[in-house]
Design a protein around this motif. Sequence first.
Motif, PDB file in Angstrom:
ATOM      1  N   HIS A 252     104.037 198.858 128.887  1.00  0.00           N
ATOM      2  CA  HIS A 252     103.068 197.685 128.470  1.00  0.00           C
ATOM      3  C   HIS A 252     102.871 197.631 127.173  1.00  0.00           C
ATOM      4  O   HIS A 252     103.020 196.576 126.615  1.00  0.00           O
ATOM      5  CB  HIS A 252     101.655 198.373 129.057  1.00  0.00           C
ATOM      6  N   LEU A 253     103.345 198.895 126.296  1.00  0.00           N
ATOM      7  CA  LEU A 253     103.190 198.688 124.919  1.00  0.00           C
ATOM      8  C   LEU A 253     104.568 197.867 124.623  1.00  0.00           C
ATOM      9  O   LEU A 253     104.254 197.130 123.418  1.00  0.00           O
ATOM     10  CB  LEU A 253     103.383 199.978 124.402  1.00  0.00           C
ATOM     11  N   GLY A 254     105.511 198.017 125.300  1.00  0.00           N
ATOM     12  CA  GLY A 254     106.878 197.186 124.798  1.00  0.00           C
ATOM     13  C   GLY A 254     106.638 195.914 125.193  1.00  0.00           C
ATOM     14  O   GLY A 254     106.948 194.828 124.225  1.00  0.00           O
ATOM     15  N   GLU A 255     105.926 195.338 126.165  1.00  0.00           N
ATOM     16  CA  GLU A 255     105.652 194.112 126.504  1.00  0.00           C
ATOM     17  C   GLU A 255     104.929 193.370 125.599  1.00  0.00           C
ATOM     18  O   GLU A 255     104.865 192.294 124.954  1.00  0.00           O
ATOM     19  CB  GLU A 255     105.309 193.898 127.927  1.00  0.00           C
ATOM     20  N   LEU A 256     103.737 194.275 125.140  1.00  0.00           N
ATOM     21  CA  LEU A 256     102.808 193.647 123.951  1.00  0.00           C
ATOM     22  C   LEU A 256     103.400 193.511 122.746  1.00  0.00           C
ATOM     23  O   LEU A 256     103.307 192.726 122.038  1.00  0.00           O
ATOM     24  CB  LEU A 256     101.604 194.701 123.921  1.00  0.00           C
ATOM     25  N   ALA A 257     104.185 194.482 122.272  1.00  0.00           N
ATOM     26  CA  ALA A 257     105.037 194.510 121.056  1.00  0.00           C
ATOM     27  C   ALA A 257     105.813 193.196 120.983  1.00  0.00           C
ATOM     28  O   ALA A 257     106.291 192.471 120.081  1.00  0.00           O
ATOM     29  CB  ALA A 257     105.726 195.654 120.771  1.00  0.00           C
ATOM     30  N   PHE A 258     106.480 193.131 122.066  1.00  0.00           N
ATOM     31  CA  PHE A 258     107.401 191.683 122.130  1.00  0.00           C
ATOM     32  C   PHE A 258     106.545 190.640 121.857  1.00  0.00           C
ATOM     33  O   PHE A 258     107.031 189.607 121.311  1.00  0.00           O
ATOM     34  CB  PHE A 258     108.203 191.789 123.613  1.00  0.00           C
ATOM     35  N   LYS A 259     105.388 190.454 122.758  1.00  0.00           N
ATOM     36  CA  LYS A 259     104.511 189.247 122.442  1.00  0.00           C
ATOM     37  C   LYS A 259     104.061 189.123 121.113  1.00  0.00           C
ATOM     38  O   LYS A 259     103.819 188.062 120.569  1.00  0.00           O
ATOM     39  CB  LYS A 259     103.324 189.358 123.204  1.00  0.00           C
ATOM     40  N   LEU A 260     103.876 190.213 120.460  1.00  0.00           N
ATOM     41  CA  LEU A 260     103.439 190.247 118.724  1.00  0.00           C
ATOM     42  C   LEU A 260     104.621 190.105 117.974  1.00  0.00           C
ATOM     43  O   LEU A 260     104.163 190.232 116.683  1.00  0.00           O
ATOM     44  CB  LEU A 260     102.650 191.437 118.496  1.00  0.00           C
ATOM     45  N   ASP A 261     105.646 189.912 118.573  1.00  0.00           N
ATOM     46  CA  ASP A 261     107.107 189.733 117.662  1.00  0.00           C
ATOM     47  C   ASP A 261     107.454 190.967 116.900  1.00  0.00           C
ATOM     48  O   ASP A 261     107.964 190.656 115.771  1.00  0.00           O
ATOM     49  CB  ASP A 261     106.700 188.548 116.724  1.00  0.00           C
TER      50      ASP A 261
END
Length: 423
Positions: free
Chosen positions: A122-131
């Motif tokens: 989940h953190l990886g996906e959020l970090a990706f969205k946050l660039d």
Amino acid sequence: AEPEHLGALDALADLSYRTRHLSRARALYAQLGEHPSASSLGADEVWRRRGELAEEAGDFDEARVAYGNAVVENPSNLSAHQALARLALGRGDDLHGYQALRAVLDLLPLDAVERITELRRHLGELAFKLDDREAARHYLELVLAQLPMEARSLELLARIYISEQAWPEAAEALGRLSRLVREPAERAELLFRRGEVLRLGLGDLERANDAYLKAADLHPTHVPTLRRLVAYYFGEGDFVALKEIARELDSLGQPLGDAALEAGLGLALGGDEARGTVVVAVAKPTAARLAELLAQARLLSLPQLDPALRASARALGVDGRATLQAALEALCADATARSAAGARLALGRLHDAAGDTARARVHYAVRAFIEPTGLAAARLKELGPPEPWSLAPAELVHPAALGPLRDALVALAPHGLGLAPSE
């Protein structure tokens, strides 16, 4: 609430909370006001319960404030951090949700492996969205360490690797992804993307072509793959298959795109000069690119080159033949270049077709010296010997040239003058 009543108030609130009289519990905890530390539960738990009760009542702003106070009172209150993450993500606030989930991850026990892995995903996906690609890569690679075939993590990592030009990792991720997918069209797209990484990123044309061929087997009408196969069949000298691919793209109503030049020359080399000429002309090629492709062409016979040379010269305009000749000569100038030998053959044929056998012999002789049993050597035999010359070949070579260099020059000198050695 009066100080002397706080204990009773706390007990009533706790009883109402445990018996799920939620509205009463919320009202009683609110009466504790600014004295949450008076509760036997501890201030952080009182604030957490107030947040929970407000959340269940739909008052999310109050809930957020209460949960925030809970973590101020006790930064290790796991439930409060989880609630803050839930609220933030529920309102689309990815940044605060990400920060709250990081706090949750730090508080989880090390033996909670499944929960930790899910949080990292989940953190990886959020970090990706946050660039934040560095953080995303960190978390998602940790996920793959536990779950090597986790599809969503592989997909995001493939994108990250491509953006970072980490080509080997990107090719590996796309390869693993393609093995997870069952739907042929989707799998073909992944194989095509892998092929592009191998071709453009790693320069590994052999493995790239293997990926394109597998993609075409799975999805025969996948247009991007068909375009890459035009270049593949041109490189293989399979101009029949190239013609079929060009016809397939046409039947799909799709342009040849960046494969147009290989398609046009391949059609001409395969004998369809009329269509090849049109396709080459529409591609608006540079002379340098035409010369490069002509030099790379794999031939069964020299006459195959003639339609492609004519199509190339026409595409370059009024002085097309001279322009093409100059481009081929530029390739020949670097004898160590991979395309130099092929350029010699094309240049020899260009002069040969124009009836300039003296110049044709020079280029054929160089190619024949490199490849004694090739097409150039066969054509030299067909042309027969040039006019006899009264000097021995050794007399044509500068005395300072010695050893293997002298041997080569002695063999080539008569051809360079368009003359045959004396008997």
